[in-house]
Motif scaffolding. Structure first.
Motif, mmCIF file in Angstrom:
data_model
loop_
_atom_site.group_PDB
_atom_site.id
_atom_site.type_symbol
_atom_site.label_atom_id
_atom_site.label_comp_id
_atom_site.label_asym_id
_atom_site.label_seq_id
_atom_site.Cartn_x
_atom_site.Cartn_y
_atom_site.Cartn_z
ATOM 1 N N SER A 242 30.091 26.758 15.721
ATOM 2 C CA SER A 242 30.557 25.437 16.105
ATOM 3 C C SER A 242 32.056 25.419 16.697
ATOM 4 C CB SER A 242 30.631 24.419 14.809
ATOM 5 O OG SER A 242 31.602 24.777 14.050
ATOM 6 N N THR B 225 24.066 15.911 23.047
ATOM 7 C CA THR B 225 24.277 15.159 21.761
ATOM 8 C C THR B 225 23.995 13.889 21.682
ATOM 9 O OG1 THR B 225 26.626 15.008 22.330
ATOM 10 C CG2 THR B 225 26.082 17.233 21.130
ATOM 11 N N LEU C 252 20.089 14.888 19.125
ATOM 12 C CA LEU C 252 20.300 15.327 17.902
ATOM 13 C C LEU C 252 18.836 15.261 16.869
ATOM 14 C CD1 LEU C 252 23.699 13.723 17.156
ATOM 15 C CD2 LEU C 252 23.063 16.067 17.946
ATOM 16 N N GLY D 298 28.082 19.141 17.703
ATOM 17 C CA GLY D 298 26.997 17.999 17.297
ATOM 18 C C GLY D 298 25.878 18.663 17.329
ATOM 19 N N ALA D 299 25.520 19.738 18.415
ATOM 20 C CA ALA D 299 24.259 19.940 18.211
ATOM 21 C C ALA D 299 23.933 21.118 17.226
ATOM 22 C CB ALA D 299 23.841 20.688 19.675
ATOM 23 N N TRP E 166 25.606 11.354 14.030
ATOM 24 C CA TRP E 166 25.866 10.930 15.419
ATOM 25 C C TRP E 166 26.808 9.890 15.262
ATOM 26 C CZ3 TRP E 166 25.206 5.852 16.845
ATOM 27 C CH2 TRP E 166 25.313 5.413 18.315
ATOM 28 N N LEU F 97 30.053 11.619 14.876
ATOM 29 C CA LEU F 97 30.671 12.200 16.179
ATOM 30 C C LEU F 97 31.334 11.109 17.015
ATOM 31 C CD1 LEU F 97 27.624 14.627 16.975
ATOM 32 C CD2 LEU F 97 29.900 15.393 16.315
ATOM 33 N N GLY G 228 33.659 15.274 18.279
ATOM 34 C CA GLY G 228 33.033 16.708 18.190
ATOM 35 C C GLY G 228 34.088 17.665 18.598
#
Length: 418
Positions: free
Chosen positions: A171, A310, A315, A348-349, A410, A413, A418
């Motif tokens: 990440s 994202t 997501l 985020g992914a 979500w 974020l 993110g």
């Protein structure tokens, strides 16, 4: 090697490795099959030595971190931390199984987050067995809480799960940013687990618990608690200054090891066993076999299925794909396969993949190695865990927990960034 044969060989070996990890024929460690499989994919050319070496280099720091955390958890057990938690639950939940469930949720969630899911499965589950027996409570709700939370409650910190360590590396996030983004999904998923388990096991929880707790309260192991707190602070500091957090884990493990050796509570051999070297070898070998599968076509096949971006629908799709793959090939291989595909879309992914591979395994026995290990521990205590019951509970828990946790991610974020 011919591409078709390389793909067939690597996929076949991955299946054999996973089946043997689940079944463990003749009680063999998982590494007995996984290590020769990794050697074979390299020797036959199914994966190049350069790619195998790159995968080993990528997994090396993660494996070192895992070893330190396993030793830290085992030494905390030797200090009496888990016994003290069980005694506290027994004293304050006499005659109230529902209160005991709340306490098990609280303790299991914290232990999983801080000392990793292995500590919850291996060290806390027997304590919960003993606590329920001491109170005369039916153990099943509390045992299921241990296995479900060993997966779900491992969302919070990079140190909570091997899958988290892999996702943390992919990440590019810092320790505190990772925790900030995952805090709300962690709370939401645990909340869904509690609501469903309390309703699912309502009859067991209404049965009452008549046996007195009795016994003197053990002393809380202050040194162990301070060491764990210092280790967590070390994780944050190491991440902030760009040092691998494995060094903080090693420092915490060494602190408790020196104390235990000085007081002759353990031996160097016992500490070595706590590091679970055969399991670490299994993780490394599995990573190489999975890399061979990825190199020979799986990556290109899954690349068309992984959503891009994202946004909330993306997501949700990423997390759902990760959950399905975790139940098909186990969550660790699923993580190794999906992270390189999700990483270009951003943190985020990557975290959506983590939600899928940590919450999703509660659907089936084979979803995670932690669940398989928990099942063996439960059987050793002469308790039956029917496959149908496990699956029904999983079907009730996993979909709402996964969807709501992704929505929470979500939202995080949008707030944290993110």
């Amino acid at each position: 090697m011919n591409t078709f044969f390389a793909e067939a060989l690597s996929v076949s070996l991955l299946v054999v490795v996973l089946v043997c990890a689940v079944v463990r024929p003749w009680g063999w460690p998982e590494a007995v099959v996984a290590v020769p499989a990794a050697v074979l994919v390299v020797a036959t050319g199914a994966i190049s030595p350069a790619h195998a070496g790159a995968e080993a280099a990528r997994l090396g720091p993660v494996i070192g971190f895992l070893a330190a955390v396993l030793v830290l958890a085992e030494l905390c057990d030797g200090e009496g931390l888990f016994h003290a938690c069980g005694a506290w639950m027994a004293r304050s939940a006499v005659g109230r199984p529902r209160r005991l469930l709340v306490q098990v949720f609280a303790v299991a969630s914290v232990i999983t987050a801080v000392l990793s899911l292995d500590a919850t499965v291996v060290l806390l589950t027997p304590v919960v067995f003993a606590t329920a027996a001491r109170l005369g409570a039916r153990p099943k709700p509390h045992l299921y809480a241990c296995t479900h939370l060993s997966n779900t409650a491992s969302l919070l910190l990079p140190v909570s799960n091997l899958t988290n360590l892999l996702a943390f590396t992919a990440s590019g996030l810092g320790f505190t940013r990772f925790a900030a983004l995952m805090a709300l999904p962690w709370l939401v998923a645990i909340g869904v687990e509690y609501v469903v388990l309390r309703r699912f096991f309502a009859a067991d929880l209404d049965a009452g618990a008549q046996a007195p707790a009795g016994g003197a309260a053990p002393e809380m192991p202050l040194f162990a608690l301070l060491t764990v707190a210092g280790t967590l602070a070390g994780f944050v500091l190491a991440s902030a200054i760009g040092i691998n957090p494995a060094w903080a884990a090693l420092a915490g493990a060494l602190t408790l090891a020196v104390r235990a050796l000085t007081r002759r509570r353990t031996t160097v051999t016992a500490i070595g066993r706590a590091a679970a070297v055969p399991f670490l070898a299994f993780v490394l070998a599995l990573g190489i076999v999975v890399r061979a599968v990825v190199d020979n076509g799986l990556a290109s096949g899954l690349a068309h299925l992984v959503p891009h971006g994202t946004a909330l629908p993306a997501l949700l799709g990423t997390a759902a794909l990760a959950a399905v793959l975790a139940n098909v090939i186990n969550n660790l291989p699923a993580t190794l396969v999906l992270l390189p595909l999700a990483a270009p879309a951003g943190p985020g992914a990557v975290l959506a993949v983590l939600l899928g591979v940590n919450i999703g395994p509660n659907l089936t026995y084979a979803g995670s190695l932690a669940t398989l290990l928990w099942r063996r521990i439960v059987h050793e205590h002469d308790t039956d865990v029917p496959l149908g019951e496990f699956t029904r509970l999983g079907l009730l828990v996993v979909p709402p927990a996964l969807v709501l946790a992704v929505v929470a991610l979500w939202g995080s974020l949008q707030i944290v960034g993110g």
